[in-house]
Design a protein around this motif. Structure first.
Motif, PDB file in Angstrom:
ATOM      1  N   THR A  77      44.328  37.656  37.289  1.00 41.51           N
ATOM      2  CA  THR A  77      45.323  38.141  36.335  1.00 41.51           C
ATOM      3  C   THR A  77      46.121  37.027  35.659  1.00 41.51           C
ATOM      4  O   THR A  77      46.071  36.884  34.446  1.00 41.51           O
ATOM      5  CB  THR A  77      46.291  39.086  37.058  1.00 41.51           C
ATOM      6  OG1 THR A  77      45.502  40.059  37.708  1.00 41.51           O
ATOM      7  CG2 THR A  77      47.223  39.739  36.086  1.00 41.51           C
ATOM      8  N   GLN A  82      42.218  34.793  31.708  1.00 43.04           N
ATOM      9  CA  GLN A  82      42.668  36.092  31.203  1.00 43.04           C
ATOM     10  C   GLN A  82      43.310  35.918  29.823  1.00 43.04           C
ATOM     11  O   GLN A  82      43.140  36.734  28.933  1.00 43.04           O
ATOM     12  CB  GLN A  82      43.669  36.693  32.190  1.00 43.04           C
ATOM     13  CG  GLN A  82      44.304  38.002  31.752  1.00 43.04           C
ATOM     14  CD  GLN A  82      43.315  39.147  31.716  1.00 43.04           C
ATOM     15  OE1 GLN A  82      42.493  39.314  32.609  1.00 43.04           O
ATOM     16  NE2 GLN A  82      43.379  39.940  30.651  1.00 43.04           N
ATOM     17  N   CYS A  88      41.901  46.454  30.725  1.00 46.88           N
ATOM     18  CA  CYS A  88      43.244  45.867  30.678  1.00 46.88           C
ATOM     19  C   CYS A  88      44.334  46.926  30.704  1.00 46.88           C
ATOM     20  O   CYS A  88      45.342  46.771  31.374  1.00 46.88           O
ATOM     21  CB  CYS A  88      43.409  44.999  29.436  1.00 46.88           C
ATOM     22  SG  CYS A  88      42.410  43.498  29.491  1.00 46.88           S
ATOM     23  N   VAL A 105      48.652  42.477  32.452  1.00 49.73           N
ATOM     24  CA  VAL A 105      48.207  41.717  31.292  1.00 49.73           C
ATOM     25  C   VAL A 105      48.267  42.509  29.989  1.00 49.73           C
ATOM     26  O   VAL A 105      48.070  41.941  28.914  1.00 49.73           O
ATOM     27  CB  VAL A 105      46.765  41.194  31.490  1.00 49.73           C
ATOM     28  CG1 VAL A 105      46.691  40.329  32.739  1.00 49.73           C
ATOM     29  CG2 VAL A 105      45.760  42.319  31.575  1.00 49.73           C
ATOM     30  N   ALA A 106      48.507  43.805  30.071  1.00 53.43           N
ATOM     31  CA  ALA A 106      48.491  44.619  28.850  1.00 53.43           C
ATOM     32  C   ALA A 106      49.502  45.741  28.983  1.00 53.43           C
ATOM     33  O   ALA A 106      49.686  46.302  30.068  1.00 53.43           O
ATOM     34  CB  ALA A 106      47.098  45.192  28.625  1.00 53.43           C
TER      35      ALA A 106
END
Lengths: 238, 389
Positions: free
Chosen positions: A30, A35, B314, B324-325
């Motif tokens: 992550t 990423q 994501c 991350v999203a």
């Protein structure tokens, strides 16, 4: 000998990295740069590069300084590309440097060159420009800056191999008309102005037909004193 | 004798103007800060161009404006302008020759700015190197190209006047109002404009800018910050990101080039004022294409497939978001009526700005290759997720 062993060790490490990247593609850890560069990979990832039809360049293993300069050039609109300008428009120097190093530090095998039909005369002219230049028109040989093996030179000069023909032609055209610029002095603009349209076609076709050698790391130093001075932006302070 | 007197007078006059022109380092520094707050460079510095030398194209429904050179060059910049003329331009929309500025320059906002602040910006601009650079003339539709008509426009729509604090409100609120309504010129993008390009200050809709929709600050259904905790609202302005809300497109540029440099006190003031804006009901939804039950079912199935292939990794199984999203269920970019930004974000992808609070932002990949049908289907699918009103 010692140096050679070190080089081999480095290659092995790189290969391991490559294998790691390939398996981790689906779900990178992550909080990682892997990423963070996913948006870049949707065009520049290994599966997207098409030397036959494609336009998108392969970034892996290019000198970090070169890639960083390009990212800054897009952000400052010295180099024009709608998507690229938009993607990097509000990213900091430090972040762009990290992204540049991501691509520079990884290496992936290049696809085989696309075989495109070119005339013997065109092939000869292309080879001549790359290897010897054209002293009569003050055009230096490509290899005098990009390295004898054309795989680029640290820290700021890119490889010319493994690039699609139309991409190469478009870059030389863009330098000529000013939609691709670099920090001053912009040496490639000077050279592109000296090339005729036939030269551009010949040099792009010849380069695109060359296989990328297995060891395609950029050379540590240029073969000789570069014929022209080329500008670049300063790297962000660590 | 007369000659002597004259020369003494001339000397005295020169001395006076020198005193008037001499700007203290503090004033220049303050001007630099205020120019940041007003994001003058956003229009007046072309990407990669010399600072404040102009040339950036600003597209509008009336044609393309090329931002002028505001460096101290006497011929191509504003080197001949007095500070009084500079004030007249920003506060009254007047050029030194008496003609009207186009409201592409947000003087309807700048008119609120105090003279002392305008003077500081003037001093700052004069402290920078003069750049000799002529820019292309504006390329405008026939009617708009008639500059004298701008006087009529001003008579119709422009109400000049410096900001007056509201004594019933806190000092912080007043500072925020001053920045938001004045230099910050938020309404220049976030307010709907009428057919003649004047802001409609009563509307619950935002404006269109560079192909994006600048959502209304008056409704929590769009970009309104009413009901947000102060710190969170301030974080969104300063860092470009607060929880599941992030700035993209032109607003990311504003954060990157302007807001991230402002003092914490000023950001908090702006956040406080924005939170206090009177709430307006969301605008009535625009016309939507009616789908037959079969079409709907097919579109939802396609949308679910597209989501599973491209978005789920994501954004999560149920669009709940991840580290991350952002969360999509209930996200305002999805729930608000106008889908311009949603289409932009899916098609173009992009990163929020790098800022102190989020120096290495995660980004969204562009999905150039989705067909129109796939795009519509995934939007329909997401809008139908639980968590959306």
């Amino acid at each position: 000998m010692k140096r050679f062993a070190a080089a081999i060790r480095m290659r092995c490490a790189l290969l391991l990295t490559v294998a790691g990247t390939a398996t981790a593609w689906a779900a990178p850890p992550t909080d990682s740069i892997d990423q963070r560069v996913l948006p870049c990979l949707s065009c520049h990832g290994e599966r997207r590069v098409d030397l036959q039809e494609g336009y998108v360049p392969y970034l892996y293993g290019k000198p970090a300084g070169y890639l960083y300069n390009q990212l800054i050039n897009y952000r400052e609109a010295r180099r024009r590309h709608r998507t690229m300008e938009y993607m990097v428009g509000h990213l900091s120097d430090e972040y762009l440097w990290e992204i540049a190093r991501y691509f520079a530090e990884r290496d992936l095998p290049y696809p085989a060159p696309a075989g495109e039909p070119v005339s013997e005369a065109q092939r000869a002219r292309g080879r001549q420009l790359v290897r010897e230049g054209d002293p009569a028109r003050d055009i230096p040989a490509c290899q005098s800056c990009h390295g004898e093996r054309l795989t680029g030179v640290q820290p700021n000069t890119p490889s010319l191999l493994g690039l699609p023909r139309i991409y190469l032609m478009a870059q030389l055209g863009a330098w000529r008309v000013g939609t691709r610029r670099a920090a001053a002095p912009d040496c490639m603009h000077v050279i592109a102005e000296r090339l005729s349209p036939q030269d551009v076609q010949a040099v792009a076709a010849w380069l695109a037909a060359q296989p990328v050698p297995a060891d395609h790391a950029p050379a540590a130093e240029p073969v000789a004193e570069p014929p022209l001075e080329c500008g670049s932006v300063a790297l962000p302070r660590p | 004798m007369r000659r002597k007197l004259l020369s003494v007078l001339v000397l005295f006059g020169m001395l006076l103007s020198a005193v008037a022109a001499a700007a203290s380092p503090e004033q220049i520094e303050r001007g630099r800060y205020l120019a940041r707050a007003g994001n003058c460079a956003g229009c007046h510095t072309a990407p990669g161009g010399a600072d404040f030398a102009g040339g950036r194209a600003v597209h509008s429904p009336f044609g393309t404006f090329y931002a002028p050179n505001i460096t101290a060059d006497p011929d191509t910049g504003i080197g001949r302008w007095s500070v009084e003329q500079f004030r007249q331009a920003l506060q009254r929309g007047r050029r030194p020759d008496g003609s009207a500025l186009y409201p592409a320059c947000p003087y309807p906002n700048f008119t609120r700015v105090h003279a002392a602040d305008i003077d500081a910006i003037y001093a700052y601009l004069r402290s920078l190197p003069a750049v000799r650079q002529s820019n292309p003339p504006h390329d405008l539709a026939t009617l708009a190209s008639l500059r004298p008509l701008m006087r009529v426009w001003q008579w119709l729509y422009f109400s000049p006047g410096e900001f007056r604090p509201d004594p019933a409100k806190s000092e912080r609120w007043n500072r925020g109002a001053y920045l938001v309504e004045g230099l910050g010129h938020c309404s220049a993008c976030h307010a709907e404009r009428n057919l003649l390009g004047a802001e409609d200050r009563e509307s619950s809709r935002g404006g269109l800018v560079q192909g994006w929709y600048a959502p209304s600050l008056y409704t929590p259904a769009e970009a309104g910050l009413q009901g947000w905790p102060l710190e969170r609202a301030a974080a969104l302005l300063r860092h470009g990101k607060a929880g599941d809300a992030s700035t993209m497109g032109p607003m990311a540029d504003v954060v990157f080039n302007s807001l991230q440099y402002l003092d914490e006190a000023d950001i908090l003031a702006m956040a406080e004022y924005l939170r206090s804006l009177p709430e307006r009901p969301a605008a009535a939804p625009g016309r939507r294409i009616r789908l037959s039950p079969q079409q709907r079912e097919a579109a939802l199935a396609l949308g679910s497939k597209v989501y599973g292939e491209h978005c789920r990794d994501c954004h999560g199984e149920a669009a709940q978001g991840s580290e991350v999203a952002p969360r999509l269920a209930g996200n305002r970019v999805l729930t608000m009526d106008d889908r311009t930004n949603l289409v932009q974000i899916i098609r173009q992808g992009g990163y929020p700005p790098s800022t102190q609070g989020d120096p290495r932002p995660f980004g969204m990949p562009p999905f150039h290759a989705l067909s129109e049908r796939e795009l519509d289907a995934v939007i329909l699918y997401l809008r139908e997720q639980p968590g959306n009103p």
